[in-house]
Design an enzyme around this catalytic site. Sequence first.
Site, mmCIF file in Angstrom:
data_model
loop_
_atom_site.group_PDB
_atom_site.id
_atom_site.type_symbol
_atom_site.label_atom_id
_atom_site.label_comp_id
_atom_site.label_asym_id
_atom_site.label_seq_id
_atom_site.Cartn_x
_atom_site.Cartn_y
_atom_site.Cartn_z
ATOM 1 N N GLY A 51 0.818 -1.212 0.000
ATOM 2 C CA GLY A 51 0.000 0.000 0.000
ATOM 3 C C GLY A 51 0.847 1.255 0.000
ATOM 4 N N GLY A 91 0.599 5.880 0.853
ATOM 5 C CA GLY A 91 -0.116 7.019 1.415
ATOM 6 C C GLY A 91 0.660 8.278 1.139
ATOM 7 N N GLY A 92 0.191 9.389 1.701
ATOM 8 C CA GLY A 92 0.821 10.663 1.433
ATOM 9 C C GLY A 92 2.227 10.783 1.992
ATOM 10 N N PHE A 93 2.603 9.884 2.928
ATOM 11 C CA PHE A 93 3.908 10.003 3.564
ATOM 12 C C PHE A 93 4.891 8.948 3.096
ATOM 13 C CE2 PHE A 93 0.961 12.165 6.255
ATOM 14 C CZ PHE A 93 1.645 13.315 6.588
ATOM 15 N N GLY A 94 4.466 8.010 2.270
ATOM 16 C CA GLY A 94 5.391 7.003 1.796
ATOM 17 C C GLY A 94 4.680 5.766 1.292
ATOM 18 N N VAL A 118 4.338 1.455 1.658
ATOM 19 C CA VAL A 118 4.454 0.417 2.676
ATOM 20 C C VAL A 118 4.690 -0.938 2.012
ATOM 21 C CG1 VAL A 118 3.348 -0.716 4.632
ATOM 22 C CG2 VAL A 118 2.938 1.715 4.220
ATOM 23 N N LYS A 165 7.687 1.082 6.169
ATOM 24 C CA LYS A 165 7.152 2.300 5.570
ATOM 25 C C LYS A 165 8.320 3.132 5.059
ATOM 26 C CE LYS A 165 4.205 6.259 6.689
ATOM 27 N NZ LYS A 165 3.412 6.889 7.758
ATOM 28 N N ASP A 189 -4.961 13.119 11.819
ATOM 29 C CA ASP A 189 -5.380 12.552 10.529
ATOM 30 C C ASP A 189 -6.163 11.263 10.744
ATOM 31 O OD1 ASP A 189 -5.638 12.634 7.777
ATOM 32 O OD2 ASP A 189 -3.759 11.576 7.393
#
Length: 446
Positions: free
Chosen positions: A26, A28-31, A33, A48, A144
């Site tokens: 998966g 997300g906005g931060f990296g 996974v 991550k 968040d």
Amino acid sequence: MQEMALMSHKTERVGSESLEKWVSVGSGGFGHVYKARHKDWGFDVAIKILQDNVRCDSNEEVIHMDKASCEFVLRVYGIYEGIPPLKGFSMQKGIVMELMSRRSVQDLLQGLSGPPLWPLSFRLAHQVALGMNFLHSRNLIHHDLKPSNVLLNDDLNAKLADFGLSRVSTSVLKSEKKEMVGGTYKYMPPEAFDPSYEPVRAFDIYSYGIFLWSVLAGKEPYTSAGRGHVALKIPMGDRPPCEDIDQRKAAGLKELVDLMKICWDEKPSERPAFKECLEVTETVFSKYKSQIHAAVAQVLERLDSPTSYQHSNTSVPSSFSPQMPEDSESHDTVDHVRFLKTKRSSTQESVSVSAKTMSDADKAKFIDNNRTVLIREVCEVMAIVDELGGMVHSETYSVIEAKQTSEDKMRALFQRTLRSGGEKVKAAFYDILKTQQSTLMERLGG
């Protein structure tokens, strides 16, 4: 300063030499996974990989997660430093975390095409409140909270994750420097759309109210609204429609809906503390505690073998015939189980027929006609890009991954791959969306 704080942190360092069997799970906005097996520990972990432009904030995530370590918060094992054995990577930094095999609450809702069985829904509401209460007791705010940041283990127990936006609560440290408010706009309180807003605990309380609505309604809020529309309407008092939750279906729903409304109150001062929320969620869940194991077993069976229900009897299996609490009619929970199974059956059957009859040209046309909505609403974009595999050039992969938001990632995917790839690529994209974004595709008529 943040880098020095990370370097002084006692969390174990983990290098590439200690990891094997990397698999993407998966983004997300931060990296991004990945799942990997730790050679010495003998079990799988989540890695991550942090994006360069958010690395400093995400380094603090390790410290925040360690400070907030408890049963209902994702456990951090160490800090990753190395070159992942994957195409296109150089030296990377990341976080080594507990692997949650059942992904997120958002994936659960999409997999079920609706809300979980009530015992599980009520446990999710309670466990998230427990985690958030513990977080606030450590003077941290999550900043968040949303279904995709609540992860699930093998038994569908919930743990809070993605602390990339968390920070020391400004209700404790008044001198904290103001920064641009992050978070996901659908879960942001009305006051947070003011550029001068400084986050406090009430931010998380509001987000929890929207989270409750998502779980009980079984879907994302404001599905057809963009950020600009939400930013305009939320301060004016608009909220997700409560009529989407039939409070007659189960005992305890009314109490949670009432709690939900208080949590998303326009005035931050009127929102309850999580300790007050726990009084409601614990009371509601206690009525269903004896049913939770049977409910989880049935949900897992449906998630693992969804097609087995296409032609099954819609009556409740003898292995799960829950009794309602004394203050409610027993048929309500049974009706909810029947409704979900019937809905899943009809959805799966229609998907199967649609996939067989649509040509690549029809699929490509659908993608083109719904381009704007797909760019705005499709999430977990990197998981889709990974599924496309060789259809996405390695340079394009890096460009998409570097984008900050799902909307920007989707726009780059359309511009760099789907536009030039023709019907074959768009048809493959369509098929992936049918699996990974089933709720959205059903709404669009795909």
